[in-house]
Design an enzyme around this catalytic site. Structure first.
Site, short mmCIF file in Angstrom:
data_model
loop_
_atom_site.label_atom_id
_atom_site.label_comp_id
_atom_site.label_asym_id
_atom_site.label_seq_id
_atom_site.Cartn_x
_atom_site.Cartn_y
_atom_site.Cartn_z
N SER A 1 1.77 -9.63 -0.51
CA SER A 1 1.46 -8.20 -0.50
C SER A 1 1.66 -7.54 0.87
CB SER A 1 0.04 -7.96 -0.99
OG SER A 1 -0.89 -8.69 -0.21
N LYS B 1 0.81 -1.22 0.00
CA LYS B 1 0.00 0.00 0.00
C LYS B 1 0.85 1.26 0.00
CE LYS B 1 -4.11 -2.03 0.29
NZ LYS B 1 -5.11 -1.91 -0.78
N GLU C 1 -9.78 6.04 2.64
CA GLU C 1 -10.65 4.98 3.18
C GLU C 1 -9.75 3.80 3.48
OE1 GLU C 1 -10.04 5.20 -0.01
OE2 GLU C 1 -9.48 3.12 -0.38
#
Ligand SMILES: Cc1ncc(COP(=O)(O)O)c(C=O)c1O
Lengths: 414, 273
Positions: A396, A107, A129
């Site tokens: 991830s 991210k 969000e």
């Protein structure tokens, strides 16, 4: 003999140059676009122009590179999971270690990029969000580093199941606003962030955390995550002298997946498989597998596959992992599915949990529950392939944030 | 002639400002929607905006969000809403009805099928919040069937876009009075007046309705001075939310709209004088 997962539809994808999308309207075939209220049209046009200018600006590129190297810790390694591969007894399983990035997931690749865009656009306030909280943490991280105010919207249900990340965001100076409308999860957090943006659009930059939303977000978020695949492609050639046979990643909104996939889209010999959250099993209806079990619709500013009822109402999804618990998916994935370039399959909660433990015990890596879906899919693929084939899995994120969920699920009080 | 065009022509001839109440279809109760629509007309509504509830109303504030959630919980969907419009039409052949909502319910229903059914039911226009001009090819089947596509203009709409919106507008242009969600209390009249005047200069014949933030007789009357119609949504929905039973719902609607109608007429008369 290996059956490439996309063999049957490969002809549809044969003539497409996948690097050329989206078109100027933000469309990937019939997906994507700009389905938002009028008030946001000019702000989105400004964002698109600013981003298109910046991505060619050598100073911006150099600053982003510096941050990715010295702050995020890129490049992330490719790790050969020899012990796991041997145990499975099929193809070799390799991990792209996005879990080793600063803040613990892919991210941050996106938030570092978008924060620099926000700064160049003169915005003083960041909103985001979040589902699992990883994107919220990554947003809070970059905001505080640039001295920007940060407000993170998070569904009340997710706040409950990702407490550690909520506290991390607060430690980083962000305000976490619980969202109690609708299903109180990621989709509702996105609605609420959009409402904030439409209200405060003059001074606020909305960092969307996945490849969803209106154009240019699916393109911009993909571009910032595409470093994952670019690095991986070069690392594969350098370390193994060849490309992987199959690549796989988990798909919530689809940012880590498209990040890995994008550099390989025109490599027709590399099979691409996305792992969606099948929750309790697709047949139970309690899942979040938009591509595997949804249908084309319009949600959150773009046309894509959505999970909805016959009245067009978005229905509640289920996944053990908050980050995959989303009823839509990035429009580029919808298009990759329809063209046959990628295939998308469901991994259940139980399969993901089993893969989590398998990886922990065989390789000493605690993967995020989201990433554990990709690990499960990687294991499945490897099992059916010969030993000299290479399966590259996007790891991830790391699993620290999930240990409470896993303990609770297994009846262990911490 | 589309009922919306006819209605705005009548308003213009009479020198009156239009009143456009918005209700969420099925809230507070699915049984009383048609009676409520008739009550709105009796209380002075010139056009009815009927909200189609959606699970993810991104452009709406809490009042309409909650109304949508309540309606959805009672199983309200497109088919039933079209049924109500058809029932309303049996007693009211003239009051235009605009369906307001989001794309996905219509996308899933099928655009061409929806267009035919909506026209047959007596719907006159659609306002799809998440379908801006750039994506309006998506809803071409609706226009082909004779439904007006009502476009929004907002404070953030630059002049070049405004010109394009005016070119493509049908029925009326809905001017959103502030950047925000429905129901917020941010109305600042001066910039709204200036922007509506600018629209009027560019397109003297295009009716302009102003909505968002109109809560009561005073704010409605102030807008009546420069717009062709005012839209009142959240304040009305909030008023109706606590009413139970047919007469309670219709009485609440009448009681809420009557002073607004009066103020609009006084305002229009003053402006005409
Ligand atoms: C570690 C990790 N992987 C995957 C995801 C899913 O998002 P995306 O599909 O956009 O990669 C999340 C979302 O929170 C995450 O935290």
């Amino acid at each position: 003999m290996l059956a490439k997962p996309f063999d049957s539809a490969a002809s549809a994808a044969a003539s497409i140059d996948f690097s050329q999308y989206p078109d100027e309207h933000g469309r990937f075939g019939e997906y994507g676009g700009l389905y938002v209220a009028e008030t946001l049209m000019e702000p989105l046009a400004e964002l698109r122009e600013a981003y298109l200018r910046l991505r060619q600006d050598p100073e911006f590129i150099a600053e982003l590179d510096r941050d990715l190297t010295h702050y995020v810790g890129r490049p992330s390694p490719i790790y050969h999971a020899e012990r796991l591969s041997k145990k499975i007894g099929g193809a070799q399983i390799l991990f792209k270690r996005e879990d080793l990035n600063h803040t613990g997931a892919h991210k941050i690749n996106n938030t570092v990029g978008q924060a620099l865009v926000a700064k160049r656009m003169g915005k003083r306030r960041i909103i985001a969000e979040t589902g699992a909280g990883q994107h919220g943490v990554a947003s809070a991280t970059v905001a505080t580093r640039l001295g920007l105010e940060c407000v993170v919207y998070m569904g009340a249900v997710d706040i409950e199941r990702q407490k550690i990340n909520v506290y991390r965001m607060k430690l980083l100076g962000a305000e976490v606003v619980p969202v109690t409308s609708g299903s109180k999860t990621l989709k509702d957090a996105l609605n609420e962030a959009m409402r904030d943006w439409v209200t405060n659009v003059a001074d606020t930059f909305y960092i969307i955390g996945t490849v969803a939303g209106p154009h240019p977000y699916p393109m911009m978020v993909r571009d910032f995550n595409a470093i994952v695949g670019r690095e991986a492609r070069a690392q594969m050639l350098a370390q193994y002298g060849r490309l992987p046979d199959v690549i796989t990643a988990c798909v919530g909104g689809g940012s880590n997946a498209i990040g890995l996939f994008h550099a390989f889209l025109n490599d027709r010999d590399v099979a691409i498989v996305g792992a969606e959250a099948a929750g309790d099993g697709i047949e139970t209806g309690r899942h979040a597998a938009s591509l595997a079990a949804g249908r084309p619709g319009v949600l959150h500013g773009n046309r894509t596959y959505v999970i909805c009822d016959d009245d067009g109402q978005i229905t509640e999804t289920h996944s053990i992992s908050a980050g995959l618990d989303y009823p839509g998916v990035g429009p580029e994935h919808a298009w990759l599915k329809d063209t046959g370039r990628a295939s998308y399959v469901g991994i259940t909660d139980d399969e993901a949990l089993a893969a989590f433990h398998e990886l922990a015990r065989s390789e000493g890596i605690l993967a995020a529950l989201e990433s554990s879906h990709a690990v499960a899919q990687g294991i499945k693929l490897a099992r059916d392939l010969p030993k000299d084939e290479l399966v590259l899995v996007n790891l991830s994120g790391r699993g620290d944030k999930d240990v409470h969920t896993i303990a609770a699920r297994e009846g262990i009080a911490l | 002639m589309n009922r919306i065009d006819r209605r705005f022509a009548e308003l213009k001839a009479a020198g009156r400002t239009g009143l456009i109440p918005f209700i969420t279809a099925g809230d507070p109760s699915p049984e009383h929607v048609v009676a409520l629509m008739h009550a709105l007309v009796e209380a002075g509504a010139d056009v009815i905006e009927l909200g189609v509830p959606f699970s993810d109303p991104m452009a709406d504030g809490p009042v309409i969000q909650h109304a949508s959630e309540r309606a959805l919980a009672k199983g309200v969907g497109l088919a039933r809403i079209l049924g109500w419009v058809g029932e309303f039409r049996r007693r009211d052949a003239n009051t235009p009805v605009v369906l307001m909502g989001y794309l996905n319910p219509i996308e899933i229903h099928g655009y061409a099928e929806f267009a035919d059914e909506a026209v047959a039911a007596g719907v006159d226009g659609v306002l799809l919040v998440d379908c801006p001009l750039e994506e309006s090819a998506t809803i071409k089947p609706l226009a082909d069937a004779g439904l007006h596509r009502i476009f929004l203009a907002a404070p953030t709409t630059h002049d070049a876009r405004l010109a394009a919106l005016i070119r493509e507008a049908s029925g009326f242009l809905y001017y959103v009075s502030f950047a925000g969600v429905t129901g917020a209390n941010r109305l600042d009249l001066a910039p709204v007046r200036a922007r509506v005047a600018a629209i009027k200069t560019l397109a003297p014949a295009l009716p302009v309705a102003v909505g968002f933030g109109v809560r009561d007789a005073a704010s409605a009357a102030a807008i009546a001075g420069f717009a062709d119609a005012v839209v009142i949504g959240s304040a009305l929905v909030e008023q109706l939310a606590n009413s139970a039973g047919a007469s309670a719902v219709t009485d609440a609607a009448r009681a809420f709209l009557a002073p607004i109608r009066k103020a609009l007429d006084a305002g229009s008369a003053k402006n005409a004088a």
